[in-house]
Design a protein around this motif. Sequence first.
Motif, PDB file in Angstrom:
ATOM      1  N   VAL A 289       1.188  -1.302  -0.186  1.00 24.78           N
ATOM      2  CA  VAL A 289       0.241  -0.194  -0.025  1.00 24.78           C
ATOM      3  C   VAL A 289       1.032   1.482  -0.082  1.00 24.78           C
ATOM      4  O   VAL A 289       0.430   2.132  -1.028  1.00 24.78           O
ATOM      5  CB  VAL A 289      -1.135  -0.046   1.295  1.00 24.78           C
ATOM      6  N   PHE A 290       1.759   1.555   0.644  1.00 22.59           N
ATOM      7  CA  PHE A 290       2.692   2.851   0.772  1.00 22.59           C
ATOM      8  C   PHE A 290       3.638   2.604  -0.607  1.00 22.59           C
ATOM      9  O   PHE A 290       3.897   3.176  -0.650  1.00 22.59           O
ATOM     10  CB  PHE A 290       4.327   2.174   2.492  1.00 22.59           C
ATOM     11  N   VAL A 291       3.946   1.758  -1.181  1.00 16.13           N
ATOM     12  CA  VAL A 291       4.937   1.735  -2.461  1.00 16.13           C
ATOM     13  C   VAL A 291       3.976   2.093  -3.569  1.00 16.13           C
ATOM     14  O   VAL A 291       4.550   3.127  -4.231  1.00 16.13           O
ATOM     15  CB  VAL A 291       4.817   0.198  -2.894  1.00 16.13           C
ATOM     16  N   GLY A 292       2.815   1.689  -3.759  1.00 18.20           N
ATOM     17  CA  GLY A 292       1.240   2.182  -4.576  1.00 18.20           C
ATOM     18  C   GLY A 292       1.388   3.901  -4.104  1.00 18.20           C
ATOM     19  O   GLY A 292       1.355   4.908  -5.033  1.00 18.20           O
ATOM     20  N   LEU A 293       1.309   4.928  -2.764  1.00 20.59           N
ATOM     21  CA  LEU A 293       1.103   5.231  -2.555  1.00 20.59           C
ATOM     22  C   LEU A 293       2.541   6.579  -3.196  1.00 20.59           C
ATOM     23  O   LEU A 293       2.133   7.727  -3.116  1.00 20.59           O
ATOM     24  CB  LEU A 293       1.004   5.886  -1.067  1.00 20.59           C
ATOM     25  N   LEU A 294       3.455   5.624  -2.813  1.00 24.94           N
ATOM     26  CA  LEU A 294       5.044   6.737  -3.228  1.00 24.94           C
ATOM     27  C   LEU A 294       5.217   6.889  -4.639  1.00 24.94           C
ATOM     28  O   LEU A 294       5.421   8.093  -5.117  1.00 24.94           O
ATOM     29  CB  LEU A 294       6.134   5.569  -2.627  1.00 24.94           C
ATOM     30  N   MET A 295       4.480   5.660  -5.360  1.00 28.26           N
ATOM     31  CA  MET A 295       3.801   5.257  -6.475  1.00 28.26           C
ATOM     32  C   MET A 295       3.725   6.949  -7.071  1.00 28.26           C
ATOM     33  O   MET A 295       3.837   7.569  -7.929  1.00 28.26           O
ATOM     34  CB  MET A 295       3.531   4.257  -7.760  1.00 28.26           C
ATOM     35  N   PHE A 296       2.262   6.600  -6.534  1.00 27.68           N
ATOM     36  CA  PHE A 296       1.529   7.816  -6.845  1.00 27.68           C
ATOM     37  C   PHE A 296       2.002   9.957  -6.601  1.00 27.68           C
ATOM     38  O   PHE A 296       1.730  10.083  -7.217  1.00 27.68           O
ATOM     39  CB  PHE A 296      -0.217   8.044  -5.739  1.00 27.68           C
ATOM     40  N   ALA A 297       2.810   9.476  -5.318  1.00 29.60           N
ATOM     41  CA  ALA A 297       3.042  11.132  -4.995  1.00 29.60           C
ATOM     42  C   ALA A 297       4.297  11.347  -6.445  1.00 29.60           C
ATOM     43  O   ALA A 297       4.815  12.043  -6.203  1.00 29.60           O
ATOM     44  CB  ALA A 297       3.833  10.894  -3.828  1.00 29.60           C
ATOM     45  N   MET A 298       5.620  10.112  -6.317  1.00 25.75           N
ATOM     46  CA  MET A 298       6.419  10.878  -7.668  1.00 25.75           C
ATOM     47  C   MET A 298       6.111  11.036  -8.850  1.00 25.75           C
ATOM     48  O   MET A 298       6.192  11.379  -9.296  1.00 25.75           O
ATOM     49  CB  MET A 298       7.057   9.208  -7.336  1.00 25.75           C
ATOM     50  N   LEU A 299       4.226   9.823  -9.010  1.00 24.89           N
ATOM     51  CA  LEU A 299       4.101  10.123 -10.602  1.00 24.89           C
ATOM     52  C   LEU A 299       3.302  12.304 -10.848  1.00 24.89           C
ATOM     53  O   LEU A 299       3.626  12.540 -11.522  1.00 24.89           O
ATOM     54  CB  LEU A 299       2.901   9.174 -11.317  1.00 24.89           C
ATOM     55  N   GLY A 300       2.850  12.345  -9.492  1.00 24.70           N
ATOM     56  CA  GLY A 300       2.455  13.274  -9.347  1.00 24.70           C
ATOM     57  C   GLY A 300       3.233  14.158  -9.098  1.00 24.70           C
ATOM     58  O   GLY A 300       2.717  15.843  -9.950  1.00 24.70           O
ATOM     59  N   LYS A 301       3.998  13.986  -8.685  1.00 23.40           N
ATOM     60  CA  LYS A 301       4.900  15.172  -8.306  1.00 23.40           C
ATOM     61  C   LYS A 301       5.505  15.428  -9.814  1.00 23.40           C
ATOM     62  O   LYS A 301       6.208  16.917 -10.691  1.00 23.40           O
ATOM     63  CB  LYS A 301       6.297  14.995  -7.887  1.00 23.40           C
ATOM     64  N   CYS A 302       6.401  14.452 -10.784  1.00 22.22           N
ATOM     65  CA  CYS A 302       7.202  14.650 -11.900  1.00 22.22           C
ATOM     66  C   CYS A 302       6.689  15.128 -12.861  1.00 22.22           C
ATOM     67  O   CYS A 302       6.537  15.788 -13.519  1.00 22.22           O
ATOM     68  CB  CYS A 302       7.128  13.071 -12.663  1.00 22.22           C
ATOM     69  N   SER A 303       4.834  14.895 -13.202  1.00 22.00           N
ATOM     70  CA  SER A 303       4.418  15.704 -14.108  1.00 22.00           C
ATOM     71  C   SER A 303       3.126  17.179 -13.645  1.00 22.00           C
ATOM     72  O   SER A 303       3.620  17.748 -14.334  1.00 22.00           O
ATOM     73  CB  SER A 303       2.324  15.302 -14.150  1.00 22.00           C
ATOM     74  N   ASP A 304       3.665  17.526 -12.500  1.00 21.28           N
ATOM     75  CA  ASP A 304       3.894  19.057 -12.125  1.00 21.28           C
ATOM     76  C   ASP A 304       4.746  19.585 -12.120  1.00 21.28           C
ATOM     77  O   ASP A 304       5.110  20.473 -13.152  1.00 21.28           O
ATOM     78  CB  ASP A 304       3.295  19.421 -10.485  1.00 21.28           C
ATOM     79  N   SER A 305       5.806  19.186 -12.227  1.00 21.09           N
ATOM     80  CA  SER A 305       7.554  19.731 -12.402  1.00 21.09           C
ATOM     81  C   SER A 305       7.285  19.455 -13.892  1.00 21.09           C
ATOM     82  O   SER A 305       8.171  20.437 -14.454  1.00 21.09           O
ATOM     83  CB  SER A 305       8.117  18.690 -12.294  1.00 21.09           C
ATOM     84  N   ILE A 306       7.047  18.636 -14.769  1.00 26.18           N
ATOM     85  CA  ILE A 306       6.631  19.272 -16.032  1.00 26.18           C
ATOM     86  C   ILE A 306       6.204  20.598 -16.856  1.00 26.18           C
ATOM     87  O   ILE A 306       6.552  21.074 -17.431  1.00 26.18           O
ATOM     88  CB  ILE A 306       6.158  17.689 -16.834  1.00 26.18           C
ATOM     89  N   ILE A 307       5.293  20.586 -15.881  1.00 27.46           N
ATOM     90  CA  ILE A 307       4.393  21.459 -16.612  1.00 27.46           C
ATOM     91  C   ILE A 307       4.742  22.766 -15.366  1.00 27.46           C
ATOM     92  O   ILE A 307       4.856  24.219 -15.964  1.00 27.46           O
ATOM     93  CB  ILE A 307       2.925  21.887 -16.374  1.00 27.46           C
ATOM     94  N   TYR A 308       5.253  22.989 -14.883  1.00 26.84           N
ATOM     95  CA  TYR A 308       6.265  23.916 -14.301  1.00 26.84           C
ATOM     96  C   TYR A 308       7.133  24.250 -15.184  1.00 26.84           C
ATOM     97  O   TYR A 308       8.274  25.852 -15.092  1.00 26.84           O
ATOM     98  CB  TYR A 308       7.040  23.485 -12.614  1.00 26.84           C
ATOM     99  N   ALA A 309       8.576  23.322 -15.338  1.00 25.89           N
ATOM    100  CA  ALA A 309       9.081  23.781 -16.156  1.00 25.89           C
ATOM    101  C   ALA A 309       8.915  24.019 -17.867  1.00 25.89           C
ATOM    102  O   ALA A 309       9.489  25.502 -18.441  1.00 25.89           O
ATOM    103  CB  ALA A 309      10.432  22.215 -17.028  1.00 25.89           C
ATOM    104  N   ILE A 310       8.171  23.654 -18.059  1.00 21.20           N
ATOM    105  CA  ILE A 310       6.731  25.040 -18.720  1.00 21.20           C
ATOM    106  C   ILE A 310       7.120  25.852 -18.717  1.00 21.20           C
ATOM    107  O   ILE A 310       7.048  26.885 -19.847  1.00 21.20           O
ATOM    108  CB  ILE A 310       6.131  23.640 -20.113  1.00 21.20           C
ATOM    109  N   GLU A 311       5.809  26.443 -17.622  1.00 19.87           N
ATOM    110  CA  GLU A 311       5.849  27.528 -17.340  1.00 19.87           C
ATOM    111  C   GLU A 311       6.997  28.251 -16.954  1.00 19.87           C
ATOM    112  O   GLU A 311       7.382  29.944 -17.347  1.00 19.87           O
ATOM    113  CB  GLU A 311       4.997  27.127 -15.721  1.00 19.87           C
TER     114      GLU A 311
END
Length: 270
Positions: free
Chosen positions: A236-258
């Motif tokens: 369960v914690f591995v799944g939560l960690l994956m969601f946190a990493m994926l959310g952060k990566c996708s947000d960072s991509i938009i932030y880099a474009i910004e």
Amino acid sequence: MAVVNNEQIYVKKQKRPLNWMDLIYPWIVPLLVILLWQAIGSFGFVEEQILPTPIKIISTFVTLLGNGELFYHFTISGQRVLGGFIVGAGTGILLGILTGFSRFAQEVIDPSLQMLRTVPLLALIPLFILWFGLGEFGKVLMIALGAFFPVYVNFFLGIRSVDQKLMEVSKILQFSFWKTITKVILPSALPNILLGLRLALGTSWLVLVVSEMMGTSAGLGYMIQDARAYAQTDIVFVGLLMFAMLGKCSDSIIYAIERKCLRWRDTFKG
């Protein structure tokens, strides 16, 4: 001469060398929390089945990554999020442009969309199950609906918040309609547009978890739900960690474009 010196001083201040402590400070609290967490588990204050230690979670992460199970669930979830985001964001962009440029479209379409926006998305799950069953179409459509409203609202607000003085200047310079859109409206609305995309990506991952828990046989949400049924807290914690990493990566991509696209704005502090 004094002005030049001031400008030189200002440039030197802007180009100060990188302070490595600025990179260390944000990690102090997370590292302390992880160390305390590990100590609580190692000394047996909390059972590992209830709260697994960080070392146990990392070990499970490596195991799931090595046997391909984690990559399989990630691929399925990624396809759902990507499909839902493209459909939802694309529809939001089209309707945002339509209502932003047309007063008539705003008066006809926007009130209904704003009313639908106030309905909790999770309350629509029973209807989605009744209408579309537990197949992929219902899950992608739910993600699309979650991504639609942030993009639509921010596109609409971005277009409507363009400074009227800029529009008057474009008329004085005799800009064509297309040139007014590309040189005046879109650059002015870009902060709202990128904000809408960032919010839509975050909402897409959030809705993905709910959609995968309501009935599926693969995906990160399913992996968490299945692990919960068998009391595998580390997974369960591995799944939560994956969601946190994926959310952060996708947000960072938009932030880099910004940062790249809004570098010309004096008020942007990226």
